[in-house]
Scaffold this motif. Structure first.
Motif: not given
Lengths: 319, 507
Positions: B231-247
């Motif tokens: 429940s809390y660790l997924p928040l770490y995934g918010w960093r993807y919002a600031f990157f130009d990320y492709k799978s």
């Protein structure tokens, strides 16, 4: 004695009440008729689809294909179900679904009961903080994509464990158990504690047996949730067909047929008899899988209804 | 006694307690500080094995970037997923990678031992001693594993050079990560050894024990850890919002784009059009849901007007069933009734001579109302239960008094039953306002098709389509992130309103 007189009073008043309205007015009659009519129609709308699908699955498949079965079954047969049994991936899906329901529910109930007991213990180190730590997760989530990325980071995509582990901790159920334990007289536990029992023993020997009603309730909710769950199969295990749940499998079959339906309604292949016959086959497949998926819930539901309602009421007074 | 006086007296007792307890010696204070460091090192050690970026076992570029040390340790297949060709051609030895798997396993084992040692440090002196042995062993074991990894790296290098395929195998040595592990291991060893001198030797006949508060905490710890991870660790995934990320790519400062995706929501006209449409659908469906939220209450009121208990019971049982079937099954029912060869068409065909084949699901007319209708069909019976229970809890005296006063049936419903239900209704209404952005995606996903897609795309479904189907992870993360934040704000607002009006919080 006092109670007796009271009930007599109530009866008297009720009698006077009913004598006041001994003659139902026209408005009353009309209202009653409309009221009954509404509830009968709505109830039928809730039960008829199940009946309709059911009679189609037990009727001869040719008649079903022709659309001859509407209100009563004809030429009863179980061949549709037998034919379903030969579809291999259905058995795997059924097994996966049953396993996840059983294992997932058992683990969830154990974790919820333990956590629910522990958060009632005032002497726990920073109890209030940890309780809030759990409860907050009910109201806040990072979102679907971060959740998915997290699961794949943990290596839980394309695994059976993805169905079980994330669902073990359920804050809502922890609150239900906690509220229930708080209603148990504290003396029972205290006396055991004075006798030198450890927390673990108290939990196992006293709390667990006393909590059975509430545990039954959350177990049933958990089991229904697991049985109906389909998002995790769709998103996390998309690449492993052997791990698809029954609901996911049904979704795939439904989509296949609706795609065929779209093709036909757009007229491109309306004359294509092969496509038609395959639609009819998918129709029977679809009905039969639907029935297989619904039957457990329909069978369990009437007996468990009071538990469901209890769960709902407890949830309403949680604090 | 006034509050101030009570506080004063509390303070006094506290002070006197502190005075009574024996002041800590210098050694004890040092010991406390060292234990804090040791525990932090243990927690750090447990955390690092789950991060793919901090995987010391990634000795080759062929190993998946998204693999954490933990995954390497529990599954050999995940390590060698991309190695089919490499092994066949003999560019690398399979035995090396078996060793790598065992090495990862050893590190995990050591981390578990360290964690156990960390837990034991909460006990009495005897237990602390055992814990220290565990942490020393764990630290030493990790140092050995790091040396092992280094030697494995050398073997992989040599094999690749011998086969002259260095570019294909691309051996690499994640030096920084190894230093992190080594540093943690050294901290474990040094702190534990220091503690051996600082912790008083337990008396001979002492038994292992622990204070109740820590016992309880340790029993709770697995549950806290699971809640944290899921429940809390997924928040770490918010960093993807600031990157130009492709799978499949990694995040690095090269593809850091700051708030690009946030601004693109407003600037990119195609995205903007989509978002406006999606928001329109979301608000329409939630709005309709809120507008019809009185229906379960009315359902309960009218049902309670029926005097036949058996009938009432049957209605209640049957109308709650739809709530317990999944949306996929609801869609199966919809197909059975409304599709081309469904019940409705069959019925029409059997009574009239002309043959019709309308697929009612393949149209986009009145989509919002249809979705609302399905939602009501599924939920109304269940939602009514709470009101039915409230009605049975209403004091019968009120009705009797009203009857005596000559109130009719409708008057009683309107002036007694409904006012008694309003508080419950308000709570549920506030909750549904707080959830205005979350319609869930199941319902819309199953009913969506090429024809009605435009009208049923709600926010949750849009995020799913965008992120999972189209792979636009950063953009969908941004949308999900904004949604989560706004939802929490709405919840707080609803709670504030509830407190203001009813003096009770709803969460």
């Amino acid at each position: 004695m006092a109670e007796n007189t009271n009930t007599v009073d109530v009866k008297k008043i009720k009698e006077t009440g009913s004598t006041l309205h001994s003659k139902p007015t026209v408005g009353d009659v009309v209202f009653n008729i409309l009221n009954y009519a509404f509830f009968i129609i709505f109830t039928l709308s809730c039960i008829f689809p199940f009946y309709y699908i059911f009679i189609n699955t037990i009727s001869d498949s040719d008649l079903v294909a022709k659309g001859a079965i509407t209100l009563i079954p004809h030429q009863l047969t179980i061949s549709n179900y037998v034919a379903m049994g030969k579809v291999g991936d259905l058995w795997t899906s059924a097994l996966v679904t049953v396993l996840r329901t059983v294992i997932g529910t058992v683990l969830m109930v154990m974790a919820s009961s333990l956590a629910g007991y522990l958060v009632t213990k005032k002497e726990m180190w920073h109890r209030q903080f940890w309780y809030r730590f759990l409860v907050i997760t009910m109201y806040f989530n990072a979102g679907l994509i971060p959740w998915y990325l997290n699961m794949s980071m943990l290596g839980l995509t394309d695994t059976f464990a993805a169905y079980i582990i994330p669902a073990i901790v359920s804050p809502y159920n922890i609150i239900l158990v906690k509220t229930y334990i708080e209603s148990i007289p504290a003396e029972i536990e205290e006396s055991a504690f004075i006798d030198g029992a450890s927390y673990w023993t108290i939990y196992r020997k006293i709390i667990w047996p006393l909590c059975k009603p509430i545990l039954a309730t959350i177990a049933i909710f958990g089991a229904v949730g697991h049985w109906n769950s389909f998002q995790d199969s769709l998103i996390l295990n998309a690449n492993s067909p052997s791990l698809y749940t029954l609901q996911h499998r049904l979704y795939i079959y439904l989509n296949q047929s609706s795609n065929l339906g779209a093709m036909m309604s757009s007229g491109t292949s309306a004359s294509d008899s092969a496509a038609l016959s395959s639609t009819f086959n998918t129709k029977i497949i679809q009905y039969t899988i639907s029935m297989v998926t619904i039957i457990p819930i329909l069978c369990v539901y009437p007996f468990m209804q009071r538990y469901f309602e209890k769960g709902l009421m407890l949830g309403a007074v949680k604090g | 006694m006034s509050d101030a006086a009570i506080a004063e007296s509390k303070k006094k007792t506290k002070n006197s307690k502190a005075k009574q307890s024996i002041p800590k010696t210098f050694a004890e204070r040092v010991s406390d500080v060292v234990y804090v460091i040791l525990r932090i090192a243990v927690i750090g050690n447990v955390c690092v094995i789950f991060f793919p970026n901090l995987n010391p076992a990634r000795l080759s570029g062929l190993i998946n970037k998204n693999l954490s040390l933990f995954s390497c340790g529990i599954s050999y297949n995940s390590i060698v997923a991309n190695f089919g060709r490499t092994f066949r051609m003999g560019w690398a030895q399979e035995s090396t990678f078996h060793s790598l798997h065992y090495c990862a396993m050893l590190i995990i084992l050591m981390v578990i031992v360290a964690a156990a040692g960390g837990c034991m440090s909460l006990g009495n002196n005897k237990l602390k001693r055992f814990g220290l042995i565990a942490t020393v062993v764990a630290g030493a074991g990790e140092l050995v594993s790091m040396a092992w990894l280094k030697s494995l790296y050398t073997i992989i290098c040599n094999d690749a050079i011998a086969a002259d395929k260095v570019d294909k195998v691309s051996p690499q040595y994640p030096a920084t990560v190894n230093y992190i592990y080594m540093a943690l291991a050294i901290v474990l060893v040094v702190c534990s050894l220091a503690e051996f001198f600082l912790v008083k030797a337990p008396e001979k006949d002492a038994r292992c024990s622990m204070e109740p508060k820590f016992q309880l905490f340790l029993m709770m710890l697995p549950i806290i850890a699971l809640a944290f991870v899921f429940s809390y660790l997924p928040l770490y995934g918010w960093r993807y919002a600031f990157f130009d990320y492709k799978s499949g790519e990694t995040l690095s400062m090269d593809n850091f784009v700051g708030f690009k995706w946030f601004t693109s929501l407003l600037q990119n006209s195609a995205t903007k059009r989509d978002i406006v449409n999606v928001l329109k659908n979301t608000f329409a469906m939630s709005g309709l849901g809120i507008l019809t939220s009185w229906i379960p209450m009315a359902f309960a009121v009218f049902l309670s007007e029926i005097k036949n208990t058996h009938f009432r019971r049957v209605v209640q049982t049957i109308t709650t069933i739809p709530n317990f079937i999944s949306w996929v099954l609801v869609y199966a029912i919809a197909l059975a009734i409304f599709s081309t060869d469904g019940f409705i068409n069959t019925m029409i065909n059997s009574v009239s001579s002309q043959s019709v084949a309308t697929n009612y699901l393949m149209s986009d007319s009145h989509m919002w109302l249809k979705m609302l209708a399905w939602g009501l069909w599924k939920g109304v019976g269940w939602s009514a239960i709470i009101y039915i229970a409230s009605i049975s809890g209403i004091d019968q005296g009120l009705y009797e008094a009203a009857t005596v006063d000559g109130a009719g049936r409708f008057a009683k419903m309107w002036y007694i039953t409904i006012p008694e239900l309003i508080p419950t209704y308000c709570v549920l209404l506030l909750m549904s306002i707080a959830n205005i952005l979350s319609n869930g995606m199941d319902q819309y996903l199953v009913f969506e098709n090429a024809i009605n897609s435009e009208k049923v795309q709600v926010l949750d479904l849009y995020v799913y389509t965008l992120g999972i189907n189209s792979g636009l992870i950063p953009l969908s993360t941004v949308i999900g992130m904004l949604k989560s934040i706004i939802s929490v704000a709405l919840l707080f607002a609803a709670n504030g309103i509830s407190k203001l009006i009813r003096g009770e919080s709803i969460v």
